[in-house]
Design a protein around this motif. Structure first.
Motif, short mmCIF file in Angstrom:
data_model
loop_
_atom_site.label_atom_id
_atom_site.label_comp_id
_atom_site.label_asym_id
_atom_site.label_seq_id
_atom_site.Cartn_x
_atom_site.Cartn_y
_atom_site.Cartn_z
N ASP A 1 -5.69 -8.93 2.70
CA ASP A 1 -5.66 -8.91 1.16
C ASP A 1 -6.82 -9.13 0.45
OD1 ASP A 1 -6.20 -11.59 2.02
OD2 ASP A 1 -4.61 -12.61 1.37
N GLY A 2 -7.97 -9.24 1.34
CA GLY A 2 -9.43 -9.27 0.74
C GLY A 2 -10.08 -8.03 0.69
N GLU A 3 -9.33 -7.02 0.99
CA GLU A 3 -9.54 -5.46 0.72
C GLU A 3 -10.36 -5.34 -0.72
OE1 GLU A 3 -10.44 -2.81 2.37
OE2 GLU A 3 -9.51 -2.64 4.19
N VAL A 4 -11.60 -4.88 -0.75
CA VAL A 4 -12.13 -4.49 -2.21
C VAL A 4 -11.90 -3.15 -2.49
CG1 VAL A 4 -14.22 -4.85 -3.38
CG2 VAL A 4 -13.63 -6.53 -1.85
N ASN A 5 -12.36 -2.21 -1.99
CA ASN A 5 -12.45 -0.57 -2.17
C ASN A 5 -11.37 0.27 -1.65
OD1 ASN A 5 -14.77 -1.21 -3.92
ND2 ASN A 5 -15.94 -1.30 -2.14
N ASN A 6 -10.66 -0.23 -0.71
CA ASN A 6 -9.16 0.56 -0.41
C ASN A 6 -8.29 -0.17 -1.26
OD1 ASN A 6 -10.13 2.19 1.50
ND2 ASN A 6 -10.35 0.88 3.25
N LEU A 7 -7.93 0.20 -2.50
CA LEU A 7 -7.23 -0.21 -3.42
C LEU A 7 -5.84 -0.19 -2.98
CD1 LEU A 7 -8.69 1.61 -6.71
CD2 LEU A 7 -9.55 -0.52 -5.40
N GLU A 8 -5.16 -1.44 -3.18
CA GLU A 8 -3.74 -1.68 -2.76
C GLU A 8 -2.77 -0.78 -3.23
OE1 GLU A 8 -0.72 -5.39 -3.50
OE2 GLU A 8 -2.70 -6.12 -2.54
N THR A 9 -3.17 -0.20 -4.44
CA THR A 9 -2.21 0.84 -5.32
C THR A 9 -2.40 2.09 -4.18
OG1 THR A 9 -4.03 1.51 -6.64
CG2 THR A 9 -2.28 -0.12 -7.52
N ASP A 10 -3.50 2.27 -3.86
CA ASP A 10 -3.65 3.43 -2.94
C ASP A 10 -3.05 3.48 -1.73
OD1 ASP A 10 -5.00 5.01 -5.05
OD2 ASP A 10 -6.97 4.24 -4.34
N PHE A 11 -3.18 2.16 -0.97
CA PHE A 11 -2.67 1.75 -0.01
C PHE A 11 -0.99 1.99 0.09
CE2 PHE A 11 -0.67 -1.59 2.72
CZ PHE A 11 -1.20 -1.18 3.97
N PHE A 12 -0.36 1.54 -0.87
CA PHE A 12 1.03 1.68 -0.86
C PHE A 12 1.44 2.99 -1.29
CE2 PHE A 12 0.98 -3.01 -1.12
CZ PHE A 12 2.02 -3.25 0.02
N ARG A 13 0.70 3.91 -1.97
CA ARG A 13 0.96 5.18 -2.49
C ARG A 13 0.81 6.01 -1.09
NH1 ARG A 13 -2.06 9.81 -5.23
NH2 ARG A 13 -3.58 9.10 -4.15
N LEU A 14 0.05 5.83 -0.22
CA LEU A 14 -0.12 6.57 1.00
C LEU A 14 1.06 6.34 1.88
CD1 LEU A 14 -1.49 8.11 2.98
CD2 LEU A 14 -2.70 5.91 3.73
N ALA A 15 1.37 4.75 1.83
CA ALA A 15 2.64 4.57 2.89
C ALA A 15 3.92 5.46 2.11
CB ALA A 15 3.03 3.13 2.79
N GLU A 16 4.06 5.37 0.95
CA GLU A 16 5.18 6.19 0.39
C GLU A 16 5.50 7.63 0.66
OE1 GLU A 16 5.00 5.36 -3.58
OE2 GLU A 16 5.69 3.29 -3.52
N ARG A 17 4.10 8.00 1.20
CA ARG A 17 3.91 9.59 1.44
C ARG A 17 4.62 9.74 2.83
NH1 ARG A 17 2.75 14.08 -1.18
NH2 ARG A 17 1.47 15.79 -0.04
N ILE A 18 4.46 8.90 3.71
CA ILE A 18 4.87 9.08 5.25
C ILE A 18 6.36 8.69 5.30
CG2 ILE A 18 4.38 8.12 7.43
CD1 ILE A 18 1.43 7.37 6.55
N ALA A 19 7.01 9.79 5.94
CA ALA A 19 8.55 9.38 6.12
C ALA A 19 8.85 8.26 6.72
CB ALA A 19 8.90 10.66 6.80
N HIS A 20 8.24 7.82 7.90
CA HIS A 20 8.54 6.75 8.63
C HIS A 20 7.35 5.58 8.70
CE1 HIS A 20 12.03 9.01 9.86
NE2 HIS A 20 11.21 9.85 10.29
N CYS A 21 7.53 4.78 7.57
CA CYS A 21 6.20 4.07 7.62
C CYS A 21 6.45 2.39 7.16
CB CYS A 21 5.23 4.70 6.59
SG CYS A 21 3.75 3.74 6.50
N ARG A 22 6.01 1.58 7.83
CA ARG A 22 5.86 0.23 7.29
C ARG A 22 4.47 -0.26 6.95
NH1 ARG A 22 6.51 -4.04 10.71
NH2 ARG A 22 6.75 -2.77 12.25
#
Length: 257
Positions: free
Chosen positions: A202-223
């Motif tokens: 939760d302290g990530e600064v430049n790996n943005l949370e929006t990008d993190f979850f957007r990446l997860a949504e692109r992977i079929a089987h992802c948590r």
């Protein structure tokens, strides 16, 4: 460590333990032991752990590390060559930071070689803040006490003469990737067929949370999970929780007991 020469690649790697194979990939300015040593020691009690120093880092020299704009894919391709050489069967790839991005690229490029991925400190793209932050590292000659621990890490792992090439090289590559649209592995992530566990602090600064979850949504089987009270290096900030999450993923999600 073991050593293998694969065409232009001089690769040093640990190969310890027995059981289902795991491939562990460290991050920027690190080595297998400096970034993932405790995980190697923990996981090798139940599984076979293959943990290289990536091209140009640590004992995987010469040549020294450089950063062409496609270096994430180059690292992934190096790991594919290592897997083809070792022929361990489908592996679970665990990666931190730059190694996390390349872990996902291994799975996207050669899904036949990968049965699972755990990636942390990851976003799939170079964000505008990330590209800008890397420019703030320059010039290395102006580093002050705020950079002391990072400087010491680089000297210990790679030698003082590698500080400027590593920092300047990564900053230039990040700028080039951002200028080209920012993609690291997001565009390729829909090719990943295996289960994936994504983790960021939760302290990530430049790996943005929006990008993190957007990446997860692109992977079929992802948590995808955000880890409380952690920065970029979850293995340092919340080591017990990371180990538990990895073991649960391996044992329950992938049934690798």
């Amino acid at each position: 460590m073991h050593h293998v020469v694969l065409d232009d690649l001089n690769l040093a790697y640990y190969d310890e333990g027995a059981g289902h194979p795991l491939l562990l990939l460290h991050g920027f300015t690190g080595t297998a032991r400096s970034h993932l040593g405790d995980l190697i020691d923990d996981l090798k009690t139940n599984w076979r752990v293959i943990a290289p120093d990536l091209r140009g880092y640590g004992a995987s020299r010469p040549p020294f590390r450089d950063f062409p704009p496609d270096f994430y894919q180059r690292d992934a391709d190096d790991m594919i060559r290592l897997l083809e050489h070792l022929n361990p069967g489908p592996v679970v790839v665990l990666g931190f930071s730059d190694g996390a991005e390349s872990a996902l690229l291994v799975a996207a490029t050669r899904p036949d070689l990968v049965c699972g991925v755990v990636a942390w400190g990851v976003a799939g793209v170079i964000s505008a803040p990330m590209a800008a932050a890397a420019q703030q590292w320059l010039p290395v000659s102006a580093w002050d006490a705020n950079y002391a621990s990072w400087r010491d890490e680089i000297i210990a792992n790679h030698g003082e003469d590698q500080i400027a090439p590593l920092i300047e090289g990564w900053a230039a590559a990040a700028q080039a990737i951002y200028a080209a649209g920012g993609n690291i592995c997001y565009d390729q992530a829909d090719r990943i067929a295996c289960p994936v566990l994504l983790l960021n602090g939760d302290g990530e600064v430049n790996n943005l949370e929006t990008d993190f979850f957007r990446l997860a949504e692109r992977i079929a089987h992802c948590r995808a999970t955000i880890i409380a009270a952690s920065g970029h290096g979850i293995q340092f900030d919340q080591p017990a929780q990371l180990r538990d999450l990895i073991r649960t993923f391996l044992e329950e999600e992938l049934c690798l007991n």
